[in-house]
Write a protein that holds these residues in place. Sequence first.
Motif, short mmCIF file in Angstrom:
data_model
loop_
_atom_site.label_atom_id
_atom_site.label_comp_id
_atom_site.label_asym_id
_atom_site.label_seq_id
_atom_site.Cartn_x
_atom_site.Cartn_y
_atom_site.Cartn_z
N PRO A 113 -3.94 -5.86 2.70
CA PRO A 113 -3.54 -4.48 2.41
C PRO A 113 -2.06 -4.32 2.08
CG PRO A 113 -4.95 -4.56 4.35
CD PRO A 113 -4.58 -5.98 4.03
N TRP A 114 -1.26 -5.32 2.39
CA TRP A 114 0.19 -5.22 2.19
C TRP A 114 0.66 -5.87 0.90
CZ3 TRP A 114 3.27 -2.33 5.34
CH2 TRP A 114 2.68 -1.87 6.51
N ALA A 115 -0.26 -6.45 0.12
CA ALA A 115 0.14 -7.13 -1.11
C ALA A 115 0.68 -6.16 -2.15
CB ALA A 115 -1.05 -7.91 -1.68
N GLU A 116 0.04 -5.00 -2.30
CA GLU A 116 0.48 -4.06 -3.33
C GLU A 116 1.90 -3.58 -3.09
OE1 GLU A 116 -0.75 0.21 -5.44
OE2 GLU A 116 -2.03 -0.64 -3.88
N LEU A 117 2.25 -3.30 -1.84
CA LEU A 117 3.60 -2.86 -1.53
C LEU A 117 4.61 -3.92 -1.96
CD1 LEU A 117 5.70 -0.98 -0.22
CD2 LEU A 117 5.19 -2.10 1.99
N GLY A 118 4.35 -5.17 -1.62
CA GLY A 118 5.26 -6.24 -1.99
C GLY A 118 5.37 -6.40 -3.49
N ALA A 119 4.25 -6.30 -4.18
CA ALA A 119 4.26 -6.45 -5.64
C ALA A 119 5.08 -5.33 -6.29
CB ALA A 119 2.84 -6.45 -6.17
N SER A 128 3.99 5.04 -1.90
CA SER A 128 2.63 5.58 -1.75
C SER A 128 1.63 4.52 -1.30
CB SER A 128 2.16 6.20 -3.07
OG SER A 128 2.97 7.28 -3.46
N SER A 129 1.95 3.25 -1.57
CA SER A 129 1.01 2.17 -1.25
C SER A 129 1.13 1.64 0.17
CB SER A 129 1.21 1.01 -2.23
OG SER A 129 2.39 0.27 -1.92
#
Length: 293
Positions: free
Chosen positions: A192-198, A257-258
Motif C-alpha cells: 500500500p505504500w508503493a504509490e506514495l514512494g513513487a 492523497s495516496s
Amino acid sequence: MKIADRIEATMTAAIAQGQGGVAPPKLAAALNYAVTPGGARIRPTILMSVAMACGDDRPALTNAAAAALELVHCASLVHDDLPCFDDADMRRGKPALHRAFSEPLAVLAGDSLIIMGFHLLARAAGDAPARAITLLDILGTRTGMPFGICAGQGWESESQIDLSAYHQAKTGALFIAATQMGAVAAGQEAEPWAELGARIGEAFQVADDLRDALCDDATLGKPAGQDDLHGRPNAVAAYGVQGAVKRFDDILGGAISSIPACPGEAALAQMVRAYADRLVPAGARDRRTVPGE
C-alpha cells in the motif's frame, strides 16, 4: 531522539564498524568521506517518518533500515560521479570522492557502502526476522535490476529511453524503498505504500531538474546544467520552467492523497508537503524561461 539524530548515530556506528580491525586506511577514510556531510538525508527521513506514522514499535530496526537506505544512496552518488558516468568534480560542496581519493578507491568505497547497508539490516533482524527479510528484499529490488537504481543508470546507455521507466528507476526506486521499508519496519504491509514512494520520487525528480536548470554550482554543491550538457531527458526541457513547477505541484498533491490510513497520517502529510516544497528553487514559480533560452 530526533529523526536526524537517529539517522546520524546509526550511520556513524555503521561506518566505524566498517573502519574497524586492520582496515586499509585510505579506503576506511573514503567511507566516511562518502557519507559526510550528510546532505538532506531525505530518503531515511521519509522512511523514519512513515515508520513513526505506523507506530514505530521496533525503533532499532527502523534505525537500521534508514541507515542502510542512506548508505546505498551515498554509494550511488559515488558511482554516479565517476568519469565513466557523470565525470563530476564536486559533490555536496567538496571534491567528488574519485577526485579526492582516486577512481579505484571510489569504486571500492561505493561497493563497500552497498554491502554495508545489507549487512547492517541483517544484523538488526533481532526479534523481527520476518520484517528484516522483507526489508532486505525491498532494498535489493530497488537497488538492482530491473526496477532499481542500477537499471536507472543503465537506461543512460541506451539509444532510446523509456522515460517513465528511467525516472522510476533512477530516482523513484529509493523513494519507493523508503516508504515501503518504513511501513515494514513498523509491522505494516509494504504494497500500500508503493504509490506514495513513487509519487514522491517523481516530484523529487522534477524538482531536481528545476534545480539543475536554474541553480549555480555553489548553490547545488555540485556541477549545475548537467541535464543539458549530457542531453538527458528532463522536465524543464519537456515542459518549460512553469510547466515543470505545475507538474511538481500536481504530483505532490497526488502523493499526499495516496498516503494509506495510519495513526500518524496527518503529520506524515504535513512532513511530505513541507519537505517537498523546500526542494523547488527559490523564484522558480515566478520564472518563465531557463537562462539562455
